[in-house]
Design a protein around this motif. Structure first.
Motif, PDB file in Angstrom:
ATOM      1  N   VAL A  18       0.843  -1.196   0.000  1.00 56.48           N
ATOM      2  CA  VAL A  18       0.000   0.000   0.000  1.00 56.48           C
ATOM      3  C   VAL A  18       0.877   1.244   0.000  1.00 56.48           C
ATOM      4  CG1 VAL A  18      -1.777   1.302   1.238  1.00 56.48           C
ATOM      5  CG2 VAL A  18      -1.893  -1.208   1.162  1.00 56.48           C
ATOM      6  N   THR A  19       1.918   1.236   0.812  1.00 58.81           N
ATOM      7  CA  THR A  19       2.833   2.375   0.905  1.00 58.81           C
ATOM      8  C   THR A  19       3.523   2.627  -0.421  1.00 58.81           C
ATOM      9  OG1 THR A  19       3.158   1.962   3.254  1.00 58.81           O
ATOM     10  CG2 THR A  19       4.827   3.304   2.147  1.00 58.81           C
ATOM     11  N   ARG A  20       4.007   1.581  -1.072  1.00 61.17           N
ATOM     12  CA  ARG A  20       4.645   1.746  -2.392  1.00 61.17           C
ATOM     13  C   ARG A  20       3.679   2.346  -3.404  1.00 61.17           C
ATOM     14  NH1 ARG A  20       6.926  -3.949  -2.406  1.00 61.17           N
ATOM     15  NH2 ARG A  20       8.728  -3.730  -1.080  1.00 61.17           N
ATOM     16  N   LEU A  21       2.431   1.886  -3.374  1.00 60.30           N
ATOM     17  CA  LEU A  21       1.421   2.395  -4.295  1.00 60.30           C
ATOM     18  C   LEU A  21       1.189   3.885  -4.068  1.00 60.30           C
ATOM     19  CD1 LEU A  21      -0.713   1.721  -6.474  1.00 60.30           C
ATOM     20  CD2 LEU A  21      -2.261   1.111  -4.612  1.00 60.30           C
ATOM     21  N   LEU A  22       0.970   4.274  -2.827  1.00 58.04           N
ATOM     22  CA  LEU A  22       0.714   5.684  -2.516  1.00 58.04           C
ATOM     23  C   LEU A  22       1.942   6.556  -2.753  1.00 58.04           C
ATOM     24  CD1 LEU A  22      -1.351   5.276   0.759  1.00 58.04           C
ATOM     25  CD2 LEU A  22      -2.214   5.818  -1.527  1.00 58.04           C
ATOM     26  N   ASN A  23       3.089   6.105  -2.288  1.00 62.23           N
ATOM     27  CA  ASN A  23       4.313   6.883  -2.460  1.00 62.23           C
ATOM     28  C   ASN A  23       4.696   7.002  -3.928  1.00 62.23           C
ATOM     29  OD1 ASN A  23       4.319   7.043   0.323  1.00 62.23           O
ATOM     30  ND2 ASN A  23       6.185   5.876   0.608  1.00 62.23           N
ATOM     31  N   GLY A  24       4.383   5.974  -4.713  1.00 65.16           N
ATOM     32  CA  GLY A  24       4.701   5.989  -6.142  1.00 65.16           C
ATOM     33  C   GLY A  24       3.989   7.089  -6.898  1.00 65.16           C
ATOM     34  N   ARG A  29       4.500  10.244   1.810  1.00 61.52           N
ATOM     35  CA  ARG A  29       5.896   9.834   2.013  1.00 61.52           C
ATOM     36  C   ARG A  29       5.953   8.984   3.272  1.00 61.52           C
ATOM     37  NH1 ARG A  29       9.681  15.004   0.459  1.00 61.52           N
ATOM     38  NH2 ARG A  29       9.066  15.044  -1.719  1.00 61.52           N
ATOM     39  N   PHE A  30       4.894   8.247   3.490  1.00 61.54           N
ATOM     40  CA  PHE A  30       4.762   7.449   4.699  1.00 61.54           C
ATOM     41  C   PHE A  30       5.648   6.220   4.683  1.00 61.54           C
ATOM     42  CE2 PHE A  30      -0.006   8.694   5.277  1.00 61.54           C
ATOM     43  CZ  PHE A  30       0.357   9.944   5.724  1.00 61.54           C
ATOM     44  N   THR A  35       1.468   4.368   7.137  1.00 64.23           N
ATOM     45  CA  THR A  35       0.343   4.068   6.244  1.00 64.23           C
ATOM     46  C   THR A  35      -0.723   3.279   6.992  1.00 64.23           C
ATOM     47  OG1 THR A  35       1.778   4.054   4.305  1.00 64.23           O
ATOM     48  CG2 THR A  35      -0.329   2.918   4.088  1.00 64.23           C
ATOM     49  N   GLU A  36      -0.282   2.252   7.719  1.00 69.49           N
ATOM     50  CA  GLU A  36      -1.238   1.445   8.487  1.00 69.49           C
ATOM     51  C   GLU A  36      -1.976   2.302   9.509  1.00 69.49           C
ATOM     52  OE1 GLU A  36      -1.521  -2.682  11.056  1.00 69.49           O
ATOM     53  OE2 GLU A  36       0.458  -1.859  10.609  1.00 69.49           O
ATOM     54  N   LYS A  37      -1.271   3.198  10.178  1.00 70.79           N
ATOM     55  CA  LYS A  37      -1.906   4.071  11.172  1.00 70.79           C
ATOM     56  C   LYS A  37      -2.945   4.979  10.512  1.00 70.79           C
ATOM     57  CE  LYS A  37      -0.980   7.349  14.867  1.00 70.79           C
ATOM     58  NZ  LYS A  37       0.030   8.056  15.663  1.00 70.79           N
ATOM     59  N   ARG A  59      -9.351   5.631   1.144  1.00 66.32           N
ATOM     60  CA  ARG A  59      -9.872   5.713   2.506  1.00 66.32           C
ATOM     61  C   ARG A  59     -10.685   6.981   2.658  1.00 66.32           C
ATOM     62  NH1 ARG A  59      -6.552   8.771   6.265  1.00 66.32           N
ATOM     63  NH2 ARG A  59      -4.847   9.773   5.150  1.00 66.32           N
ATOM     64  N   ALA A  60     -11.490   7.006   3.714  1.00 63.00           N
ATOM     65  CA  ALA A  60     -12.269   8.200   4.024  1.00 63.00           C
ATOM     66  C   ALA A  60     -12.323   8.404   5.529  1.00 63.00           C
ATOM     67  CB  ALA A  60     -13.685   8.084   3.477  1.00 63.00           C
ATOM     68  N   LEU A  61     -12.242   9.649   5.920  1.00 61.82           N
ATOM     69  CA  LEU A  61     -12.506  10.066   7.292  1.00 61.82           C
ATOM     70  C   LEU A  61     -13.985  10.422   7.330  1.00 61.82           C
ATOM     71  CD1 LEU A  61      -9.490  12.508   7.790  1.00 61.82           C
ATOM     72  CD2 LEU A  61      -9.570  10.044   8.227  1.00 61.82           C
ATOM     73  N   SER A  62     -14.666  10.098   8.414  1.00 65.20           N
ATOM     74  CA  SER A  62     -16.089  10.413   8.470  1.00 65.20           C
ATOM     75  C   SER A  62     -16.611  10.382   9.891  1.00 65.20           C
ATOM     76  CB  SER A  62     -16.877   9.406   7.625  1.00 65.20           C
ATOM     77  OG  SER A  62     -18.263   9.695   7.671  1.00 65.20           O
ATOM     78  N   ASP A  63     -17.644  11.202  10.133  1.00 70.26           N
ATOM     79  CA  ASP A  63     -18.356  11.119  11.398  1.00 70.26           C
ATOM     80  C   ASP A  63     -19.486  10.103  11.300  1.00 70.26           C
ATOM     81  OD1 ASP A  63     -20.391  12.444   9.984  1.00 70.26           O
ATOM     82  OD2 ASP A  63     -20.015  14.368  10.938  1.00 70.26           O
TER      83      ASP A  63
END
Length: 142
Positions: A18-24, A29-30, A35-37, A59-63
């Protein structure tokens, strides 16, 4: 036709992938632990797997009542053009159906999100961390 696995839980997710995908894509720059956190602290998680390989995430943050914010939508470039980004968004929106949903995206992808039904806001504001302001400006976010 290839069959992918769509998951809304974090069980047995390979955070290095997941980190490689996002950082790529320059989305973070996690480290894998960061990333897990970030995903663990989010209300909604979605992953797309091709076998054991994470090829998409979001992902989404939500109330859970009225507001949600989408982050970290990414699909491996080798899988672009198959509608997987749309599927990620749809799965997140299923979980935030009663909410107004905002998202924060790269300037290059604004039009794509508009095609998915998102609208530009007239009153959106942000307060950036001083250490990140120069990079955000350089990338064209502000």
């Amino acid at each position: 036709m290839t069959t992918y696995t769509y998951r809304k839980d974090r069980t047995d997710i390979d955070w290095t992938q997941v980190t490689r995908l996002l950082n790529g894509f320059g989305l973070t720059r996690f480290t894998p632990a960061e990333t897990e956190k970030a995903f663990s602290n989010s209300a909604v998680n979605v992953f797309i797997l091709d076998g054991g390989k994470v090829i998409g995430c979001g992902r989404a943050l939500s109330d859970g009542i009225s507001q949600a914010a989408i982050y970290n939508i990414a699909v491996d470039e080798a899988y672009h053009g198959q509608g997987l980004g749309k599927k990620l968004i749809a799965l997140i929106l299923e979980e935030t159906a009663d909410c107004n949903v905002i998202l924060y995206t790269h300037p290059d992808t604004v039009t794509w999100y508009e095609e998915q039904g998102f609208r530009r806001m007239k009153t959106g504001l942000a307060l950036y961390h001083p250490d990140k302001l120069a990079a955000i400006t350089r990338m064209g976010f502000i």
